[in-house]
Scaffold this motif. Structure first.
Motif, mmCIF file in Angstrom:
data_model
loop_
_atom_site.group_PDB
_atom_site.id
_atom_site.type_symbol
_atom_site.label_atom_id
_atom_site.label_comp_id
_atom_site.label_asym_id
_atom_site.label_seq_id
_atom_site.Cartn_x
_atom_site.Cartn_y
_atom_site.Cartn_z
ATOM 1 N N ARG A 143 34.426 37.868 42.892
ATOM 2 C CA ARG A 143 34.223 39.025 42.021
ATOM 3 C C ARG A 143 35.579 39.617 41.653
ATOM 4 N NH1 ARG A 143 30.033 39.126 45.771
ATOM 5 N NH2 ARG A 143 27.949 39.057 44.799
ATOM 6 N N THR A 144 35.553 40.548 40.704
ATOM 7 C CA THR A 144 36.764 41.242 40.271
ATOM 8 C C THR A 144 36.672 42.704 40.669
ATOM 9 O OG1 THR A 144 37.060 39.758 38.378
ATOM 10 C CG2 THR A 144 38.208 41.869 38.304
ATOM 11 N N LEU A 145 37.695 43.191 41.357
ATOM 12 C CA LEU A 145 37.810 44.606 41.678
ATOM 13 C C LEU A 145 38.464 45.340 40.513
ATOM 14 C CD1 LEU A 145 39.218 44.250 45.304
ATOM 15 C CD2 LEU A 145 36.909 45.036 44.707
ATOM 16 N N LEU A 146 37.936 46.492 40.164
ATOM 17 C CA LEU A 146 38.537 47.314 39.123
ATOM 18 C C LEU A 146 38.188 48.772 39.376
ATOM 19 C CD1 LEU A 146 36.521 47.206 35.808
ATOM 20 C CD2 LEU A 146 35.808 45.822 37.755
ATOM 21 N N PRO A 147 38.873 49.701 38.700
ATOM 22 C CA PRO A 147 38.574 51.116 38.936
ATOM 23 C C PRO A 147 37.144 51.461 38.540
ATOM 24 C CG PRO A 147 40.656 50.834 37.760
ATOM 25 C CD PRO A 147 39.975 49.509 37.746
ATOM 26 N N GLY A 148 36.605 52.527 39.164
ATOM 27 C CA GLY A 148 35.300 53.021 38.770
ATOM 28 C C GLY A 148 35.275 53.345 37.291
ATOM 29 N N LEU A 149 34.175 53.015 36.623
ATOM 30 C CA LEU A 149 34.056 53.193 35.178
ATOM 31 C C LEU A 149 33.901 54.671 34.817
ATOM 32 C CD1 LEU A 149 31.596 50.225 34.507
ATOM 33 C CD2 LEU A 149 34.109 50.190 34.537
ATOM 34 N N ILE A 150 34.228 54.998 33.567
ATOM 35 C CA ILE A 150 34.180 56.375 33.067
ATOM 36 C C ILE A 150 33.338 56.406 31.803
ATOM 37 C CG2 ILE A 150 35.553 58.300 32.158
ATOM 38 C CD1 ILE A 150 37.928 57.199 33.821
ATOM 39 N N ASP A 151 32.413 57.347 31.711
ATOM 40 C CA ASP A 151 31.655 57.578 30.478
ATOM 41 C C ASP A 151 31.967 58.992 30.013
ATOM 42 O OD1 ASP A 151 29.829 57.913 28.395
ATOM 43 O OD2 ASP A 151 28.273 56.724 29.377
ATOM 44 N N ALA A 152 32.662 59.105 28.888
ATOM 45 C CA ALA A 152 33.144 60.397 28.406
ATOM 46 C C ALA A 152 32.147 61.130 27.523
ATOM 47 C CB ALA A 152 34.464 60.205 27.650
ATOM 48 N N HIS A 153 30.935 60.577 27.344
ATOM 49 C CA HIS A 153 29.928 61.289 26.543
ATOM 50 C C HIS A 153 28.544 60.944 27.072
ATOM 51 C CE1 HIS A 153 28.865 63.218 22.506
ATOM 52 N NE2 HIS A 153 27.704 63.002 23.127
ATOM 53 N N ILE A 154 28.012 61.827 27.914
ATOM 54 C CA ILE A 154 26.679 61.606 28.470
ATOM 55 C C ILE A 154 25.848 62.871 28.326
ATOM 56 C CG2 ILE A 154 27.637 60.008 30.174
ATOM 57 C CD1 ILE A 154 26.858 62.298 32.258
ATOM 58 N N HIS A 155 24.532 62.726 28.576
ATOM 59 C CA HIS A 155 23.618 63.866 28.629
ATOM 60 C C HIS A 155 22.698 63.677 29.832
ATOM 61 C CE1 HIS A 155 24.733 65.753 24.818
ATOM 62 N NE2 HIS A 155 24.837 64.526 24.324
ATOM 63 N N LEU A 156 23.086 64.240 30.966
ATOM 64 C CA LEU A 156 22.272 64.096 32.171
ATOM 65 C C LEU A 156 20.920 64.773 32.027
ATOM 66 C CD1 LEU A 156 24.718 64.578 35.176
ATOM 67 C CD2 LEU A 156 23.587 62.469 34.441
ATOM 68 N N PHE A 157 20.827 65.798 31.188
ATOM 69 C CA PHE A 157 19.589 66.550 31.082
ATOM 70 C C PHE A 157 18.656 66.014 30.004
ATOM 71 C CE2 PHE A 157 22.078 69.121 33.752
ATOM 72 C CZ PHE A 157 21.203 69.898 34.488
ATOM 73 N N LEU A 158 18.970 64.850 29.470
ATOM 74 C CA LEU A 158 18.048 64.136 28.592
ATOM 75 C C LEU A 158 17.630 62.851 29.280
ATOM 76 C CD1 LEU A 158 19.725 64.537 25.087
ATOM 77 C CD2 LEU A 158 17.812 65.840 26.049
ATOM 78 N N HIS A 159 16.402 62.473 29.059
ATOM 79 C CA HIS A 159 15.886 61.215 29.586
ATOM 80 C C HIS A 159 15.063 60.571 28.491
ATOM 81 C CE1 HIS A 159 11.833 62.910 30.001
ATOM 82 N NE2 HIS A 159 12.422 63.992 30.466
#
Length: 435
Positions: free
Chosen positions: A82-98
């Motif tokens: 496997r490949t190790l890499l930094p934790g991913l980042i999402d700069a535009h989310i809406h946790l309060f929408l599903h």
């Protein structure tokens, strides 16, 4: 959020680390973990190390290389091919929408119910490898995201590191107002009203009081395409946005805008916002300002693709495809003009935990895998104001590490198959099976 749509809820289950009192996100400060894998991504230099090892002690990375120290008593986690890499980042989310019709869920579901759903979304995003995110508005849930962020920070629930904005800010009758309902019912908007510079400052101060990390403003309204050109009304003047930026800067914070076209995007760039999210169509002057001021564009292709496949009306697909086609064409112009990019998916109306699709689409539409990873990890860390703490595997950085099968520089799609997740030195997900 960009528009209101319907989609299907997908529920995933995972196992999490448990301590004596429940969730634990606080590793023992002297506990050492050595991660070993066939490969490790040096994202800043665009190199793959073979093999790759990371030594994590407590919550921080101590050493990175092809071979690191193995302290006595260290836990060794061999992640194989496997490949190790930094934790991913999402700069535009809406946790309060599903998944579900957004305009109705904000009316029918209570804020406590939506907060519970937000905690599940945070869990699913973390398990997909997104260890840091920027929540771009609770869509009518006020400052409930403060409670979710703080619960994650305390270790009460699993989730990414969060930068939150509370409710977004909007004009009366603007993009996120409750339009189309019986006026006598006084249906509440999905954002806080501010109709001039003075009201913007007042609302911003209230949002910071309630715990917001940054401010999200709706700068443009409904989008339409005519003869290949985007038409979208602006909501705030350059002077009004500048007042908002000054007020946020007064307390060391920043402003992001939903803005899809001109002149709203130009006003935002002139005012000095931190990011222009969606950015369907930008003028030459707007692109010049964004390049010079290092204002990030956050394209959010995944939500656009989803709307094409799941239009609100039977005849809505062609319109959504027209918008996406325009966006792709303009994105390529923005890349050529040197507009800085960050990665954000607008996840929420489509299932949380599936937003790694954004990497695939940004490559499909013109970026190299390395450029997309740098936009996500290096630019994302800057955008979330965590530069020097996340986004790279380096000594002194927080122990946010994921592992994927294969090599993401050769196949960006492997980011949709994160098999190992560590955040702050705590392991949340391990590969199933023998390795």
């Amino acid at each position: 959020m960009l528009r209101h749509r319907v989609c299907v809820l997908i529920v995933l289950s995972f196992s999490f680390p448990l301590g004596r009192s429940g969730w634990t996100q606080n590793p023992e400060p002297n506990h050492s973990i050595v991660l070993h894998a066939a490969r490790l991504l040096d994202v800043a230099n665009g190199k793959i190390l073979k093999p790759g090892e990371v030594l994590v002690q407590g919550e921080r990375i101590v050493e990175v290389g092809t071979a690191v120290k193995h302290p006595a008593g260290a836990e060794i986690i061999d992640l194989g091919d496997r490949t190790l890499l930094p934790g991913l980042i999402d700069a535009h989310i809406h946790l309060f929408l599903h998944p579900g019709q957004e305009d109705l869920q904000t009316v029918l579901e209570s804020v406590p119910q939506r907060t519970i759903m937000a905690t599940l979304g945070a869990r699913d995003d973390l398990m997909a490898g997104f260890t840091a995110e920027r929540d771009m508005g609770t869509e009518g849930a006020g400052s409930a995201d403060t409670a979710v962020r703080d619960a994650i920070d305390r270790g009460d629930i699993p989730g990414p590191r969060l930068r939150i904005s509370g409710n977004a800010i909007n004009t009366l009758g603007g993009h996120e107002d409750a339009i189309g309902y019986n006026p006598a019912q006084h249906v509440l908007p999905n954002a806080d009203y501010a109709n001039n510079a003075e009201q913007l400052v007042e609302v911003i101060r209230e949002q910071f009081k309630q715990g917001a990390d940054f401010i999200k403003i709706y700068e443009t309204g409904p989008d339409s395409v005519h003869d290949g050109h985007l038409s979208t009304p602006y909501q705030y003047s350059e002077a009004e946005l500048a007042a908002a930026v000054r007020e946020a800067a007064r307390v060391g914070k920043r402003v992001a805008v939903h803005a899809t076209g001109e002149p709203g995007t130009l006003y935002a760039a002139q005012a000095g916002v931190e990011s222009i999210d969606h950015a369907y169509q930008l003028s030459d002057e707007t692109m010049r300002l964004m390049r010079e001021k290092r204002i990030f564009a956050v394209p959010t292709f995944t939500i656009s693709e989803y709307f094409v496949a799941h239009p609100l009306t039977a005849n809505g697909g062609p319109h959504e495809q027209e918008l996406l086609d325009l966006h792709v064409q303009e994105f390529r112009k923005q890349l050529a003009a040197g507009v800085p990019m960050a990665l954000g998916s607008d996840v929420g109306p489509f299932p949380h935990g599936t937003q790694a699709r954004e990497f695939v689409l940004m490559v499909k539409y013109g970026m190299s895998p390395l450029a997309v990873l740098q936009a996500d990890l290096i630019n994302g860390a800057k955008l979330l104001d965590w530069e020097g703490r996340i986004g790279e595997l380096k000594a002194g950085y927080l122990g946010d590490v994921v592992a994927v099968p294969g090599n993401p520089l050769e196949d960006i799609g492997v980011l949709g198959h994160v098999e190992f997740v560590m955040k702050g030195g705590v392991v949340y997900k391990r590969p199933s099976g023998g390795d």
